[in-house]
Design a protein around this motif. Structure first.
Motif, PDB file in Angstrom:
ATOM      1  N   GLY A  65      28.511  43.164  35.993  1.00 21.65           N
ATOM      2  CA  GLY A  65      28.867  41.765  36.175  1.00 21.65           C
ATOM      3  C   GLY A  65      28.463  41.174  37.503  1.00 21.65           C
ATOM      4  O   GLY A  65      28.303  39.965  37.621  1.00 21.65           O
ATOM      5  N   ASN A  66      28.300  42.004  38.537  1.00 17.85           N
ATOM      6  CA  ASN A  66      27.894  41.493  39.838  1.00 17.85           C
ATOM      7  C   ASN A  66      27.302  42.628  40.671  1.00 17.85           C
ATOM      8  O   ASN A  66      27.262  43.784  40.240  1.00 17.85           O
ATOM      9  N   ASP A  67      26.833  42.293  41.863  1.00 16.70           N
ATOM     10  CA  ASP A  67      26.282  43.311  42.752  1.00 16.70           C
ATOM     11  C   ASP A  67      27.383  44.280  43.175  1.00 16.70           C
ATOM     12  O   ASP A  67      28.505  43.865  43.478  1.00 16.70           O
ATOM     13  N   TRP A 119      31.489  45.161  31.915  1.00 18.88           N
ATOM     14  CA  TRP A 119      31.501  43.969  31.082  1.00 18.88           C
ATOM     15  C   TRP A 119      30.928  44.344  29.725  1.00 18.88           C
ATOM     16  O   TRP A 119      29.820  44.862  29.642  1.00 18.88           O
ATOM     17  N   ARG A 160      21.180  38.672  33.966  1.00 19.59           N
ATOM     18  CA  ARG A 160      22.603  38.965  34.098  1.00 19.59           C
ATOM     19  C   ARG A 160      23.308  39.198  32.762  1.00 19.59           C
ATOM     20  O   ARG A 160      24.490  39.528  32.737  1.00 19.59           O
ATOM     21  N   SER A 266      24.747  32.517  39.818  1.00 16.80           N
ATOM     22  CA  SER A 266      25.358  33.807  40.151  1.00 16.80           C
ATOM     23  C   SER A 266      26.842  33.636  40.465  1.00 16.80           C
ATOM     24  O   SER A 266      27.686  34.421  39.998  1.00 16.80           O
ATOM     25  N   ASP A 267      27.181  32.615  41.229  1.00 22.49           N
ATOM     26  CA  ASP A 267      28.589  32.368  41.551  1.00 22.49           C
ATOM     27  C   ASP A 267      29.383  31.968  40.313  1.00 22.49           C
ATOM     28  O   ASP A 267      30.540  32.378  40.132  1.00 22.49           O
ATOM     29  N   THR A 269      28.672  32.911  37.242  1.00 27.56           N
ATOM     30  CA  THR A 269      28.809  34.137  36.451  1.00 27.56           C
ATOM     31  C   THR A 269      29.927  35.010  36.974  1.00 27.56           C
ATOM     32  O   THR A 269      30.702  35.589  36.194  1.00 27.56           O
ATOM     33  N   ASP A 270      30.050  35.111  38.298  1.00 27.22           N
ATOM     34  CA  ASP A 270      31.113  35.932  38.889  1.00 27.22           C
ATOM     35  C   ASP A 270      32.493  35.428  38.465  1.00 27.22           C
ATOM     36  O   ASP A 270      33.401  36.220  38.191  1.00 27.22           O
ATOM     37  N   TYR A 273      32.955  36.174  34.728  1.00 27.47           N
ATOM     38  CA  TYR A 273      33.055  37.625  34.558  1.00 27.47           C
ATOM     39  C   TYR A 273      34.473  38.138  34.787  1.00 27.47           C
ATOM     40  O   TYR A 273      34.943  39.050  34.094  1.00 27.47           O
ATOM     41  N   GLN A 274      35.187  37.541  35.742  1.00 23.98           N
ATOM     42  CA  GLN A 274      36.519  38.012  36.072  1.00 23.98           C
ATOM     43  C   GLN A 274      37.476  37.932  34.882  1.00 23.98           C
ATOM     44  O   GLN A 274      38.450  38.687  34.805  1.00 23.98           O
TER      45      GLN A 274
END
Length: 372
Positions: A65-67, A119, A160, A266-267, A269-270, A273-274
């Motif tokens: 889901g993220n870096d 995810w 992503r 990206s932000d 998606t973060d 994603y949560q």
């Protein structure tokens, strides 16, 4: 010339038809979640090995889901060959890419050993309203617009693993809202216009080289920003049915629209994603009732469906009454993560009976089996 015109018209019709057919999709089961295509400089051992590392990094971001900054993840990237199942070179648009597939079980075990969330494959579809301001002109960018921005969004979606859909901008869209509605980020008309796309989240992104760009005095504190810089911002509704709940971003300033748009996505998606991340460290059991199971075929289908959910470790049939079946699920993560994932499904539809038990009494969730 006439032949080329007909080909272009036919191509646009096919794109339009695919977009129309996608309108009924509220969630997407992401395919090729454990494979990636990355650029490779040549077919030499050194370039191939570097490309394999880059591919694994891309997969870890897509699945996680993220870096991720974790010692075991760093170790895994250095030992990338342990996770590769196959790779092949492909050529597209005069570029050479390496198409790499990875072992799903080993990747998931890596996340579990690292105590990191994953995810699942079933992910929410996100509606993207993109407005571009060039000087005094503004326009809503559709999936088929003569612009490079849809390509940036599509590339990000592939990278992503987040399903992103852009408006068709047909007569229905044009009658549903105005350019001012989108630019002003007015939640009600935007949410209403997005309803036909059945998205689980709605985002409005504004790209500007004029009115959104900060005052030149403010740019003095931003060395990378110049007079002709760009500004990007966004608003997000993660529950479009409740359009009053809307989140707004700060501005992203710079000169490269691809980088700014990717940073904004990206932000976004973060945040999304949560809501769907599955903790690998918090396993427990959870029971659900499933109605309308009329045959052994249905029972097998429901059991297989539940077992394939990323949030579920195992499935056990507990009881049967008429066409209802109660299942005990051993979960990866919280009940909320499971229910959020099931909300995206077209096969299990939750039914809530307010008279089933007194208020405040814990109830076993009831789902109906079958297409919405």
């Amino acid at each position: 010339m006439k032949h080329m015109l007909m080909l272009n018209m036919f191509r646009n019709y096919l794109i339009f038809l695919c977009l129309v057919l996608s309108l009924k999709i509220s969630a997407i089961e992401v395919e090729n979640l454990y494979s990636a295509k990355v650029a490779v400089a040549s077919q030499s051992n050194g370039d191939r090995n570097q490309a394999l590392k880059n591919a694994l990094r891309a997969i870890l971001v897509k699945v996680g889901g993220n870096d991720i900054d974790h010692p075991l993840i760093t170790q895994a990237i250095n030992n990338y060959s342990m996770y590769v199942t196959q790779y092949q070179y492909i050529r597209t648009n005069n570029k050479v890419l390496l198409n790499v597939s990875f072992n799903e079980a080993k990747i998931n075990q890596l996340f579990k050993a690292s105590d990191l969330p994953i995810w699942g494959q079933l992910r929410p579809q996100v509606m993207v309203w993109l407005v571009e301001e060039d000087g005094f002109k503004r326009k809503i960018i559709s999936a088929t617009s003569n612009s490079l921005l849809p390509r940036v969004i599509d590339d990000f979606s592939q990278l992503r693993g987040l399903p992103l859909v852009m408006p068709i901008m047909d007569l229905t869209d044009l009658n549903a809202l105005t350019l001012t509605d989108v630019w002003g980020r007015f939640s009600k008309p935007v949410a209403q216009a997005s309803a036909r796309y059945m998205a689980e989240a709605v985002v409005v992104i504004r790209v500007s080289n004029s009115s959104l760009v900060a005052d030149q005095n403010d740019l003095l504190d931003c060395p990378q920003c110049q007079v002709n810089s760009l500004a990007v911002d966004w608003s997000l509704m993660t529950d479009p049915q409740n359009e009053h709940v809307q989140m707004f971003s700060e501005q992203y300033l710079g000169n490269n629209v691809d980088e700014l748009l990717s940073a904004a996505l990206s932000d976004i998606t973060d945040i999304i994603y949560q809501q769907y991340a599955l903790s690998t460290t918090n396993s427990h059991e959870f029971e659900i009732d499933v109605a309308n199971i009329a045959s052994l075929v249905d029972l097998i289908a429901v059991s297989d469906f539940l077992a394939e959910l990323s949030a579920v470790q195992s499935v056990q049939l507990v009881s049967a009454k008429g066409t209802n079946r109660r299942f005990k699920l051993s979960l990866i993560g919280s009940q909320q993560a499971l229910l959020a994932s099931l909300k995206l499904s077209e096969q299990l539809n939750r039914y809530v009976d307010p008279l089933a038990a007194p208020e405040g009494t814990e109830q076993v969730p009831v789902f109906n089996w079958g297409k919405k």
